[in-house]
Design a protein around this motif. Structure first.
Motif, PDB file in Angstrom:
ATOM      1  N   ILE A 242       0.869  -1.265  -0.121  1.00 51.02           N
ATOM      2  CA  ILE A 242       0.194   0.118  -0.090  1.00 51.02           C
ATOM      3  C   ILE A 242       0.870   1.213  -0.131  1.00 51.02           C
ATOM      4  O   ILE A 242       0.328   2.324  -0.029  1.00 51.02           O
ATOM      5  N   LYS A 243       2.104   1.022   0.182  1.00 52.39           N
ATOM      6  CA  LYS A 243       3.096   2.200   0.268  1.00 52.39           C
ATOM      7  C   LYS A 243       3.992   2.504  -1.152  1.00 52.39           C
ATOM      8  O   LYS A 243       3.849   3.581  -1.826  1.00 52.39           O
ATOM      9  N   GLN A 244       4.700   1.436  -1.417  1.00 53.11           N
ATOM     10  CA  GLN A 244       5.539   1.572  -2.416  1.00 53.11           C
ATOM     11  C   GLN A 244       5.215   1.595  -4.048  1.00 53.11           C
ATOM     12  O   GLN A 244       5.376   2.439  -4.983  1.00 53.11           O
ATOM     13  N   PRO A 245       4.087   0.728  -4.076  1.00 52.06           N
ATOM     14  CA  PRO A 245       3.507   0.646  -5.700  1.00 52.06           C
ATOM     15  C   PRO A 245       2.889   2.090  -6.001  1.00 52.06           C
ATOM     16  O   PRO A 245       3.050   2.751  -6.993  1.00 52.06           O
ATOM     17  N   PRO A 246       1.873   2.766  -5.164  1.00 51.58           N
ATOM     18  CA  PRO A 246       1.439   3.947  -5.290  1.00 51.58           C
ATOM     19  C   PRO A 246       2.476   5.180  -5.514  1.00 51.58           C
ATOM     20  O   PRO A 246       2.474   6.090  -6.473  1.00 51.58           O
ATOM     21  N   ARG A 247       3.350   5.059  -4.756  1.00 53.95           N
ATOM     22  CA  ARG A 247       4.575   5.890  -4.966  1.00 53.95           C
ATOM     23  C   ARG A 247       5.537   5.825  -6.299  1.00 53.95           C
ATOM     24  O   ARG A 247       5.780   6.715  -6.886  1.00 53.95           O
ATOM     25  N   SER A 248       5.671   4.676  -6.607  1.00 50.73           N
ATOM     26  CA  SER A 248       6.219   4.387  -8.003  1.00 50.73           C
ATOM     27  C   SER A 248       5.258   5.117  -9.170  1.00 50.73           C
ATOM     28  O   SER A 248       5.945   5.586  -9.818  1.00 50.73           O
TER      29      SER A 248
END
Length: 354
Positions: A242-248
């Motif tokens: 829930i943190k890294q994919p949307p940031r990417s």
């Protein structure tokens, strides 16, 4: 910030092969009653998955998918300049499965072949590597396989993994085409400190197989595993996903000045409907532009994005209208990768059932 732009390469065709055997999560024997099964289905969005028969490998599914792809494309095996095999459930520790498949598929002996042992981010990583090799124009045609037989290394009595993972093989035909192609843009990331969020502790060189690692043990009430089985630490994966994919995806959008209003398809790794919906909402792309196939196939790791494209996007991709696509793969590693690409006139084959 790792980023890459590739020109002169397009997706020309896609195919997929899935096992004939379907496991319905509602009736799995690992649950004490139907209500327990319904809670898992509601929280993950996964209703069923496909499972290979004993003795069938990811490479067996791959042969069927690639043969179908080449036939429908009108390509001969000798036309393929590069063949990449994205898979962690390989046939042997050595040699590379791509070498075995070169013979089974009758590819040229001077074909460039290699394995890419990536997990959930594998199709995006594979697209960038193979397309980069092709962008110079020496390789004209390539096949990128993303395949996995997850049910072979997940314990069938592990309630944390059995309902989630399925088996599939996909094949993507790539073509050097400077006249029709639009740029592909990529962003990458990895957090190796979380390597044990999804892992098999035994079976490699660090912890070789032992008698004890083959013994099934109850690690928590109702959860059984062997040391060689794949373990998924759910809360660690959830926190990462829930943190890294949307940031990417947001970095991809900002770096390459993507107008999200023009995006036709958001293609996410099919991990979990709840997780994927959080990612979708974070990048503000409408639900109708975000296809899912996890309800029927579960999490098929590296094969999940191309399987979604074959099973849910055939009409859009095969039409003459150009589709602006954004994709994100994330998981095992912990690694993630996002990409922007355009697709039209893609030859999407009928699904092969094996």
């Amino acid at each position: 910030m790792s980023q890459l732009t590739i020109n002169n390469v397009r997706i020309a065709g896609m195919s997929a092969c899935v096992p004939a055997t379907v496991e319905e999560n509602i009736s799995l024997p690992i649950y004490k009653d139907e209500n327990e099964a319904l809670k898992v289905i509601a929280s993950t969005g996964i209703e069923r998955h496909r499972k290979v028969e004993q003795g069938t490998t990811a490479s067996d599914l791959t042969v069927k998918a690639v043969e179908k792809l080449l036939s429908d494309m009108g390509w001969e095996p000798q036309d393929v300049d590069c063949f990449a095999y994205v898979c962690t459930s390989r046939d042997y520790i050595a040699p590379q499965t791509a070498c075995v498949l070169q013979d089974r598929l009758k590819l040229r002996s001077d074909c460039c072949v290699f394995d890419l042992p990536f997990g959930c981010s594998g199709w995006v990583y594979g697209m960038s590597i193979v397309s980069s090799l092709m962008s110079h124009g020496t390789f004209k045609r390539a096949v990128l396989v993303a395949a996995e037989t997850n049910t072979q290394n997940r314990n069938p009595r592990d309630t944390a993994v059995r309902p989630l993972f399925g088996d599939a093989a996909t094949a993507t035909a790539l073509e050097y085409d400077p006249e029709r192609s639009r740029p592909m843009n990529f962003m990458y990331g990895v957090d190796g400190s979380g390597f044990d969020a999804v892992w098999a502790p035994y079976g490699g060189m660090r912890n070789p197989v032992t008698v004890d690692s083959l013994e099934e043990k109850e690690v928590s009430p109702g959860v059984f595993r062997r040391g060689v089985d794949m373990i998924v630490n759910g809360m660690d994966v959830f926190g990462f996903a829930i943190k890294q994919p949307p940031r990417s995806l947001k970095e991809l959008i900002a770096t390459f000045n993507i107008d999200v209003e023009t995006v036709d398809l958001l293609l996410l790794h099919q991990a979990n409907k709840f997780i994927d919906e959080k990612i979708r909402k974070a990048v503000k792309i409408p639900a109708e532009k975000t296809p899912y196939c996890l309800e029927d196939f579960g999490n098929v790791t590296s094969a999940s994005i191309p399987l979604t494209m074959v099973s849910r996007c055939r009409e859009k991709l095969s039409g003459g209208t150009e589709n602006h696509c954004v994709a994100c793969g994330f998981g095992v590693g912990l690694a993630w990768a996002s990409m922007e690409f355009y697709a039209s006139d893609v030859k999407v084959s009928d699904m092969v059932i094996y």
